[in-house]
Structures are given as C-alpha cells and as structure tokens.
Scaffold this motif. Structure first.
Motif, mmCIF file in Angstrom:
data_model
loop_
_atom_site.group_PDB
_atom_site.id
_atom_site.type_symbol
_atom_site.label_atom_id
_atom_site.label_comp_id
_atom_site.label_asym_id
_atom_site.label_seq_id
_atom_site.Cartn_x
_atom_site.Cartn_y
_atom_site.Cartn_z
ATOM 1 N N LEU A 130 0.553 -0.979 0.183
ATOM 2 C CA LEU A 130 0.198 0.243 0.284
ATOM 3 C C LEU A 130 0.638 1.160 -0.170
ATOM 4 O O LEU A 130 1.817 1.038 0.621
ATOM 5 C CB LEU A 130 -0.607 0.170 1.043
ATOM 6 C CG LEU A 130 -1.671 1.421 1.685
ATOM 7 C CD1 LEU A 130 -2.760 1.898 0.145
ATOM 8 C CD2 LEU A 130 -2.325 1.531 3.154
ATOM 9 N N TYR A 156 -7.361 6.737 -6.052
ATOM 10 C CA TYR A 156 -6.382 5.315 -6.079
ATOM 11 C C TYR A 156 -6.427 4.615 -7.594
ATOM 12 O O TYR A 156 -7.975 4.986 -8.369
ATOM 13 C CB TYR A 156 -7.037 4.402 -4.670
ATOM 14 C CG TYR A 156 -8.153 3.644 -5.359
ATOM 15 C CD1 TYR A 156 -8.195 2.437 -5.631
ATOM 16 C CD2 TYR A 156 -9.893 4.031 -4.710
ATOM 17 C CE1 TYR A 156 -9.294 1.576 -6.267
ATOM 18 C CE2 TYR A 156 -10.738 3.172 -5.560
ATOM 19 C CZ TYR A 156 -10.750 2.264 -5.788
ATOM 20 O OH TYR A 156 -11.973 1.584 -6.036
ATOM 21 N N THR A 158 -5.905 1.032 -9.937
ATOM 22 C CA THR A 158 -5.074 -0.300 -10.505
ATOM 23 C C THR A 158 -4.899 -0.787 -11.776
ATOM 24 O O THR A 158 -4.982 -0.075 -12.391
ATOM 25 C CB THR A 158 -6.528 -0.949 -9.832
ATOM 26 O OG1 THR A 158 -8.073 -0.915 -10.815
ATOM 27 C CG2 THR A 158 -7.349 -0.619 -8.922
ATOM 28 N N TYR A 165 -6.375 -5.891 -7.526
ATOM 29 C CA TYR A 165 -5.411 -4.635 -6.566
ATOM 30 C C TYR A 165 -6.427 -4.072 -6.799
ATOM 31 O O TYR A 165 -7.214 -3.585 -5.729
ATOM 32 C CB TYR A 165 -4.713 -3.627 -7.597
ATOM 33 C CG TYR A 165 -3.184 -4.983 -7.736
ATOM 34 C CD1 TYR A 165 -2.726 -4.760 -7.025
ATOM 35 C CD2 TYR A 165 -2.889 -5.489 -9.067
ATOM 36 C CE1 TYR A 165 -1.528 -5.454 -6.370
ATOM 37 C CE2 TYR A 165 -1.810 -5.796 -9.172
ATOM 38 C CZ TYR A 165 -1.406 -5.714 -7.785
ATOM 39 O OH TYR A 165 -0.152 -6.372 -8.230
ATOM 40 N N SER A 169 -8.358 -3.588 -3.356
ATOM 41 C CA SER A 169 -9.047 -1.612 -2.846
ATOM 42 C C SER A 169 -10.544 -1.264 -2.616
ATOM 43 O O SER A 169 -10.271 -0.646 -1.388
ATOM 44 C CB SER A 169 -8.760 -1.158 -4.415
ATOM 45 O OG SER A 169 -7.115 -0.861 -4.461
ATOM 46 N N HIS A 182 -11.769 5.650 -8.053
ATOM 47 C CA HIS A 182 -11.122 4.681 -9.210
ATOM 48 C C HIS A 182 -10.702 5.123 -9.969
ATOM 49 O O HIS A 182 -11.914 5.955 -11.259
ATOM 50 C CB HIS A 182 -11.856 3.210 -8.996
ATOM 51 C CG HIS A 182 -10.574 2.064 -9.898
ATOM 52 N ND1 HIS A 182 -11.874 1.136 -10.953
ATOM 53 C CD2 HIS A 182 -9.298 1.737 -9.934
ATOM 54 C CE1 HIS A 182 -11.094 0.613 -10.760
ATOM 55 N NE2 HIS A 182 -10.027 0.384 -10.580
#
Length: 324
Positions: A130, A156, A158, A165, A169, A182
């Motif tokens: 992380l 975040y 991925t 992932y 997450s 995302h």
C-alpha cells in the motif's frame, strides 16, 4: 447392430493412435516456447516469469521467450494464448484477477478459466504494497484521517475494474471508512508515476513494481498486506499491525489451453515446477519477498476454486460493489 460393428473399429483406431500420441509426447517440445505475460514489462508477473523462463529453456533444451501482451486487465494476452495452437508451446501467465475476480465481475471477460485452461503451477505467493502520495499522509493513521476529511477526493489506481487490486482496494476503503475514486491504468509504472505526481493519492501494487518508488520522497509505503512483514521490506508494517484486519491473497501461476494433450501438459508442468524450485530462480523470488511454491496443477486448481468461493461470497453478501 451398427454400433456393435463400429465399436471394435473405434477401439482399434484408438489403440493404433496411442503409439503416435506417445511419440508426440516424447518429441515435445519441437520448437520455441512462448510465455505470454498479459501485463506490461517491469511488473509483478514480468519479474516472476523471466527467471523461470530462462531456467525452463535449460531444462527443455529449447528457447523460451517472454512476450508482454497487455490489455483489458489481462484478457488480451490470454485470448492470444487461446488462439495459438494447442500444442503446449504457448503458455499463459495468470493471477487471481484473470482466474477469479474478472470472471466473477466482468460479463464481457468471456473466459471461463477452469474450463478453458489447464492449470500447470503456481510459482509464488505474493503480497501487495500500500503506497500513498507523500502529501496524502506519511503514515496510515494520517492518510486515513486526511482521506476521511476529503470524501470523494482521494483517487486510487489499479490495472482494471474487477482485478484483484481493484477488489482489495474497495475492501481496504471499507475497512478504513474512506470514500474514494477508482482510476484505471494500463501498467504499474503509469499508475506509480501518477502517484508520485499527485494525480492519484494511493494504490495497492506489487513489491516488484513499487520498490523503486519508495525512496523517491514523493511516495510513501504505508503497509504490506501479508500475514507478516516481508523479509525484503522489513521496515514496512503490515495492515494488521496497524489495526486493519485485511490480508490479501496473491499468486502468480501458469496455464495452457485445455486442449493441450494431457501427456504434454504434465511434462510441461513438471519442467516448470523444476525451474521454479531451481536455487537461483528461488533466490530471485525470496529476495523480492515472495514465497516460492511450484505447486502441482491439481493444487493450483483447488486454490482457484477456494478463491472463487471467497470472492463470490463477498459479492453476493453485498460486502463489495464493483459496478463502475
């Protein structure tokens, strides 16, 4: 009556074909082998595959080349493997995303792994790292506080919707009580560069990909996701040490299309297990902090079934929402 007359002929044909099949098995491999990594160079699957492929070439006496063929969270590369001749010369690299989470969450994925693939072996068990942008928080406690104070403003990254992932997450966000956005990337390096630049605030990545960014000063490793600290990153605490009850399950494995003759698949499985357990190859993996496996194909199949059961329950129970 007709069937009775045909049965002896069918049996004779099978018996006649057996020596040819055995001879084909003995002759295999007859040409260069290709291992398709369905992700960009430099990431987890690439780092695990290349040393194994080098040793596999020595064992089988044929060249083994590694081709990176990314796209659609791994789907592009695996479809290329399925389209290649089913003769055991084309191998696919797989992870929980391509064997478990994508088949469960993406209707367009179009691959049923346990029907269309023959599992060969799991090379290593892995953990995730992380990481956060330094301005988002230099400890997990500070990061969580900042994210809670800015709902919907922490992004975040991925490698795709429905990947492991992404799955973890979302679970992590629920555990921390944060509202996040995302962002999908084509490769680890792209996501990590944006993390360093502040376009995203955190991500889960592999140790292989994230290690180079730890000392940049612009990114901070907040935790590892294993049961215990990694020998290769001993100063980074686990999530559980910091009060977050989350341990991820990760691995890198190899498959061939289910149409590959069983004798050839078994021969390849044995050679790959030997390559993975070679001392020099194993050392590469342990230096990264991964656990060397080299499982049988049946053990691999059982692991996939167990992972599917776990992820499917989370989805059906409503603990995780993957709709984009």
């Amino acid at each position: 009556m007709m069937l009775r007359r045909l049965l002896p002929l069918i049996g004779a044909a099978i018996v006649a074909a057996m020596p040819a099949l055995a001879k084909a098995d003995e002759a295999w491999p007859t040409k260069t082998l290709t291992v398709i990594v369905p992700y960009p160079p430099g990431g987890l699957t690439d780092v695990v595959t290349r040393p194994m492929a080098t040793q596999l070439s020595k064992i089988l006496g044929k060249p083994v080349i590694v081709i990176n063929q990314p796209g659609a969270g791994g789907k592009v590369g695996l479809q290329a493997m399925l389209k290649a001749p089913h003769d055991g010369h084309t191998i696919g690299t797989v992870v929980p995303a391509t064997m478990v989470s994508l088949p469960l969450t993406d209707k367009s994925y179009g691959i049923d792994p346990l029907k269309e693939f023959t599992p060969l072996t799991i090379a290593v068990d892995t953990f995730m790292l992380l990481m956060a942008n330094a301005e988002a928080g230099k400890t997990l406690k500070d990061f969580t506080a900042n994210a809670r104070a800015n709902p919907g403003k922490f992004n975040y990254g991925t490698l795709g919707a429905g990947t492991s992932y992404h799955f973890y997450s979302v679970i992590l966000g629920k555990e921390l009580g944060i509202d996040t956005v995302h962002v999908v990337y084509k490769g680890d390096s792209n996501a990590l560069n944006d993390l360093a630049g502040g376009q995203i605030q955190f991500l889960l990545t592999s140790a292989a990909a994230g290690r180079a960014y730890i000392t940049s000063g612009k990114t901070v490793p907040l935790a590892v996701t294993g049961n215990e600290r990694s020998a290769s990153l001993p100063d980074i605490p686990t999530l559980r040490e910091q009060g977050v009850d989350l341990v991820t399950e990760g691995w890198v494995g190899y498959v061939v299309p289910s149409g590959v003759p069983a004798p050839i698949a078994h021969k390849l499985e044995a050679a790959m297990r030997e390559a993975i357990k070679d001392p020099d190859v194993s050392k590469v993996y342990t230096n990264i902090g991964y656990t060397v496996r080299g499982t049988t194909g049946e053990e691999f199949r059982s692991t996939v079934k167990a992972n599917i059961k776990r992820f499917d329950k989370l989805i059906k129970d409503g603990d995780i929402q993957l709709a984009e």
